[in-house]
Design a protein around this motif. Structure first.
Motif, short mmCIF file in Angstrom:
data_model
loop_
_atom_site.label_atom_id
_atom_site.label_comp_id
_atom_site.label_asym_id
_atom_site.label_seq_id
_atom_site.Cartn_x
_atom_site.Cartn_y
_atom_site.Cartn_z
N ASN A 11 51.04 33.51 45.76
CA ASN A 11 52.23 33.88 44.99
C ASN A 11 51.93 34.11 43.52
O ASN A 11 52.72 33.79 42.64
N GLU A 12 50.76 34.65 43.26
CA GLU A 12 50.37 34.94 41.88
C GLU A 12 50.86 36.31 41.47
O GLU A 12 50.89 37.24 42.26
N VAL A 13 51.26 36.42 40.21
CA VAL A 13 51.52 37.73 39.65
C VAL A 13 50.16 38.36 39.40
O VAL A 13 49.29 37.74 38.80
N ILE A 14 49.99 39.55 39.89
CA ILE A 14 48.71 40.23 39.71
C ILE A 14 48.81 41.08 38.46
O ILE A 14 49.46 42.12 38.44
N ALA A 15 48.18 40.62 37.38
CA ALA A 15 48.13 41.37 36.13
C ALA A 15 46.88 42.23 36.16
O ALA A 15 45.78 41.71 36.32
N HIS A 39 48.98 58.69 38.89
CA HIS A 39 49.98 58.73 39.97
C HIS A 39 49.51 57.86 41.15
O HIS A 39 50.28 57.04 41.66
N GLN A 40 48.26 58.04 41.58
CA GLN A 40 47.72 57.26 42.69
C GLN A 40 47.74 55.76 42.38
O GLN A 40 48.14 54.94 43.21
N ILE A 41 47.31 55.42 41.19
CA ILE A 41 47.20 54.01 40.80
C ILE A 41 48.58 53.37 40.68
O ILE A 41 48.80 52.26 41.18
N HIS A 42 49.53 54.06 40.05
CA HIS A 42 50.86 53.48 39.91
C HIS A 42 51.56 53.36 41.26
O HIS A 42 52.27 52.37 41.50
N SER A 43 51.36 54.31 42.15
CA SER A 43 51.92 54.20 43.50
C SER A 43 51.35 52.99 44.21
O SER A 43 52.07 52.21 44.85
N PHE A 44 50.04 52.82 44.11
CA PHE A 44 49.36 51.68 44.72
C PHE A 44 49.90 50.37 44.14
O PHE A 44 50.23 49.43 44.87
N ASP A 54 47.86 47.35 30.99
CA ASP A 54 47.23 48.26 30.04
C ASP A 54 46.44 49.31 30.80
O ASP A 54 46.07 49.11 31.95
N SER A 55 46.21 50.44 30.13
CA SER A 55 45.39 51.51 30.69
C SER A 55 44.29 51.86 29.71
O SER A 55 44.51 51.87 28.49
N TYR A 56 43.13 52.14 30.25
CA TYR A 56 41.96 52.51 29.46
C TYR A 56 41.45 53.84 29.99
O TYR A 56 41.09 53.94 31.16
N ILE A 57 41.47 54.85 29.14
CA ILE A 57 41.02 56.19 29.53
C ILE A 57 39.76 56.51 28.76
O ILE A 57 39.78 56.66 27.53
N GLU A 58 38.65 56.59 29.48
CA GLU A 58 37.36 56.90 28.87
C GLU A 58 37.16 58.41 28.87
O GLU A 58 37.10 59.03 29.92
N ARG A 77 42.63 38.69 29.60
CA ARG A 77 43.92 39.38 29.52
C ARG A 77 44.42 39.82 30.89
O ARG A 77 45.61 39.89 31.13
N TYR A 78 43.53 40.16 31.78
CA TYR A 78 43.88 40.56 33.14
C TYR A 78 42.80 40.07 34.08
O TYR A 78 41.70 39.73 33.66
#
Length: 108
Positions: A11-15, A39-44, A54-58, A77-78
């Protein structure tokens, strides 16, 4: 039991953080890839009750995002890093971060 099942059983919040790399791509292709992967990641994440913090775009020519990602991982942090495709995930294990490639879960 798979990794997500283990988190949910407790029952952990997955950060989670999102990592997308668009190096070696022209600008137009990079923007298309970023849009598709987000889109794929947010749907998942929605399907598995994962909170993206947070999001990291290289992008080409800059390691600032990967450095920020490593700093945030080392601070705790996550606990989960979500991505599409291959990354050098060995570098994040030392911080106790688990990586999830959403492409491995497609169709399951």
């Amino acid at each position: 039991m798979d990794l997500l099942g283990q988190f949910h059983k407790k029952n952990e919040v997955i950060a989670a953080a999102v990592f997308i790399s668009v190096i070696n791509m022209d600008r137009e292709e990079a923007e298309r890839v970023i849009t598709e992967q987000l889109h794929q990641i947010h749907s998942f994440a929605d399907q598995h009750s994962i909170v993206i913090i947070d999001s990291y775009i290289e992008r080409e020519g800059s390691e600032a995002e990967r450095n920020r990602l490593r700093e945030d991982a080392s601070s705790g942090r996550y606990r989960v890093l979500i991505h599409c495709g291959d990354i050098d995930s060995d570098s994040f294990y030392e911080f106790g971060v688990v990586d999830i490639n959403v492409l491995q879960y497609e169709g399951k």
